[in-house]
Design an enzyme around this catalytic site. Structure first.
Site, PDB file in Angstrom:
ATOM      1  N   SER A 123       0.967  -1.132  -0.058  1.00  0.00           N
ATOM      2  CA  SER A 123       0.026   0.061  -0.059  1.00  0.00           C
ATOM      3  C   SER A 123       1.105   1.110  -0.094  1.00  0.00           C
ATOM      4  O   SER A 123       1.781   1.470  -0.848  1.00  0.00           O
ATOM      5  CB  SER A 123      -1.078   0.064   1.369  1.00  0.00           C
ATOM      6  OG  SER A 123      -2.240   0.898   0.995  1.00  0.00           O
ATOM      7  N   ASP A 155      -9.025  -5.456  -6.063  1.00  0.00           N
ATOM      8  CA  ASP A 155      -8.809  -4.485  -5.040  1.00  0.00           C
ATOM      9  C   ASP A 155      -9.808  -3.234  -5.213  1.00  0.00           C
ATOM     10  O   ASP A 155      -9.715  -2.693  -6.125  1.00  0.00           O
ATOM     11  CB  ASP A 155      -7.505  -3.937  -5.328  1.00  0.00           C
ATOM     12  CG  ASP A 155      -6.812  -3.044  -4.198  1.00  0.00           C
ATOM     13  OD1 ASP A 155      -7.647  -2.366  -3.608  1.00  0.00           O
ATOM     14  OD2 ASP A 155      -5.405  -3.171  -4.097  1.00  0.00           O
ATOM     15  N   HIS A 158      -7.366  -5.996  -1.608  1.00  0.00           N
ATOM     16  CA  HIS A 158      -6.089  -5.261  -1.315  1.00  0.00           C
ATOM     17  C   HIS A 158      -4.923  -6.136  -0.457  1.00  0.00           C
ATOM     18  O   HIS A 158      -3.778  -5.735  -0.675  1.00  0.00           O
ATOM     19  CB  HIS A 158      -6.426  -3.929  -0.619  1.00  0.00           C
ATOM     20  CG  HIS A 158      -5.419  -2.815  -0.382  1.00  0.00           C
ATOM     21  ND1 HIS A 158      -5.006  -2.226  -1.610  1.00  0.00           N
ATOM     22  CD2 HIS A 158      -4.937  -2.379   0.679  1.00  0.00           C
ATOM     23  CE1 HIS A 158      -3.909  -1.239  -1.300  1.00  0.00           C
ATOM     24  NE2 HIS A 158      -3.899  -1.522   0.410  1.00  0.00           N
TER      25      HIS A 158
END
Length: 427
Positions: free
Chosen positions: A240, A328, A361
């Protein structure tokens, strides 16, 4: 059925190691349910599979199909990766192992008959057999050292042996704090790993806009100077928001040879990044594009980087391996694909993108539960992450195998003695 026995081999293992679950002493063709339960950080999770014994009264989870449950089919590790919140839990917390010095304890219960999720938690159930399975993120032979050097904060994990070892810095996302479950597991494969905190931990910044790039430079310089770290190049693993710091570091340190990006930001996001040599501007983000869905807030279309916003890491000497989930709901996988498309032809041999279907994610180490949604401390709301349990597990297994292999090939193995797998004889 007093003679029912359950065994797990090995009963204690690293989190990424497959185990063999076996039941014996059942009636021929008897029907049973195996329930797994774990509670970590106050978050209760369970899973189950329904099986029919063989004529010899045996159930081998490795070889036989679950007929119904939180997973179906032949899934040796289904009881682990299909864990989900118990019905009594409503806070949407993501289960994270903060104390990697202690095992994650999963309790397996054998129940007579086939049960459904709705009646699996009846307090009157009397299990036929029970066993505790200990799952570790850190091998017992790995040393963990709390890092407080200058402004650097984190945990250092050092394998057994004389070293020096190939070094990797682990940088997590915008949740903040100190997360070291992935770094501890990577150290158990023969790497010295610095899990680097940068936000909402001890005396580090409390607001994301106060994070400075100078902090990452100072921390990397310190890590490079450690006698335990091989001096011919290090790696970084990031997820991330950690991705943007990783790529920027590649532009400043030629010693960074290998980078693994998991669902990572490849541009400066949210705020200009403070830097003593001049703040680095952020890409456009449109908060009005946050969508409220039945699962939570979806920020898929918030970030809108232009081609000029991407960090031109191909101008460094690093090789980059990118992993994204096609489902995601937080960071559009098309953004990472565009980042890869911009790599000049003469550098494409150093870049690879892998996209996983039914994956959101989070791409965690193998056999971790899938959290399609969870509460996020930075936003103060429930965020939709995407993914399915089965799809996420397939991605996790491939991601971890490729990551360990990538770092091994690019950085070498050093003089590590090798970490011995857990066996009942050396517990």
């Amino acid at each position: 059925m007093p003679g029912v026995r359950i065994s797990v081999d090995p009963q204690e293992a690293l989190i990424d190691e497959e185990v063999d679950i076996r039941l014996e002493g059942l009636p021929p063709n008897g029907r049973v349910t195996i329930k797994a339960s774990v509670k970590e950080g106050g978050i209760p999770m369970s899973s189950y599979g329904c099986y029919t014994a063989t004529e010899r009264g045996i159930v081998s989870v490795r070889d036989q199909a679950s007929l119904e449950g939180t997973y179906t089919g032949v899934e040796p590790m289904g009881l682990f990766w299909s864990l989900k919140w118990e019905p009594s839990y409503t806070r949407c917390g993501r289960m994270i192992k903060y104390d990697v010095d202690t095992p994650l304890i999963v309790t397996l219960l054998v129940i007579d008959g086939h049960y459904s999720w709705e009646n699996l938690f009846d307090p009157s159930i009397k299990p036929l057999a029970v066993i505790e399975v200990r799952r570790r993120y850190k091998h017992k032979s790995i040393r963990r050292i709390e890092v407080k050097h200058g402004s650097t904060r984190g945990s250092l994990f050092i394998p057994p042996g004389h070293g020096p070892f190939p070094g990797v810095i682990d940088i997590m996302g915008a949740t903040g704090g100190l997360l070291h479950y992935r770094g501890a597991l990577l150290a158990s494969k023969g790497f010295v790993v610095l899990c680097l905190s940068y936000y909402k931990y001890e005396d580090l910044p409390k607001k994301p806009e106060d994070i400075t790039f100078d902090y990452f430079i100072e921390s990397t310089e310190w890590f490079l100077g450690l006698p335990e770290v091989k001096n011919d190049g290090i790696g970084i693993i990031a997820m991330s928001k950690g991705g943007m710091f990783s790529l920027l570091l590649c532009m400043h340190f030629h010693q960074i040879k290998a980078v693994v990006l998991s669902s990572s930001v490849t541009f400066v996001s949210d705020y200009p990044l403070k830097f003593s040599k001049g703040d680095i501007p952020n890409a456009l983000h449109v908060v009005q594009n946050i969508r409220t869905t039945s699962e939570g807030e979806e920020i898929l279309d918030v970030y809108q980087p232009t081609d000029d916003d991407f960090i031109k890491v191909w101008e460094s000497s690093a090789s980059v391996l990118c992993f994204v989930g096609d489902d995601d709901r937080c960071l559009n996988p098309a953004i990472t694909e565009r980042f890869i498309q911009l790599v000049p032809k003469e550098h494409t041999h150093r870049f690879q993108l892998l996209r996983y279907p039914d994956t959101g994610h989070f791409i965690d180490p193998p056999y971790s539960p899938c959290f399609r949604t969870s509460f996020h401390g930075l936003s103060g709301s429930v965020i939709a992450w995407g993914g399915s349990p089965k799809g996420s597990n397939l991605a996790q297994e491939d991601f971890w195998r490729r990551t360990v292999d990538f770092f091994s090939r690019r950085l070498g193995r050093g003089n590590a003695r090798g970490v011995v797998p857990y066996k009942s004889s050396n517990l």
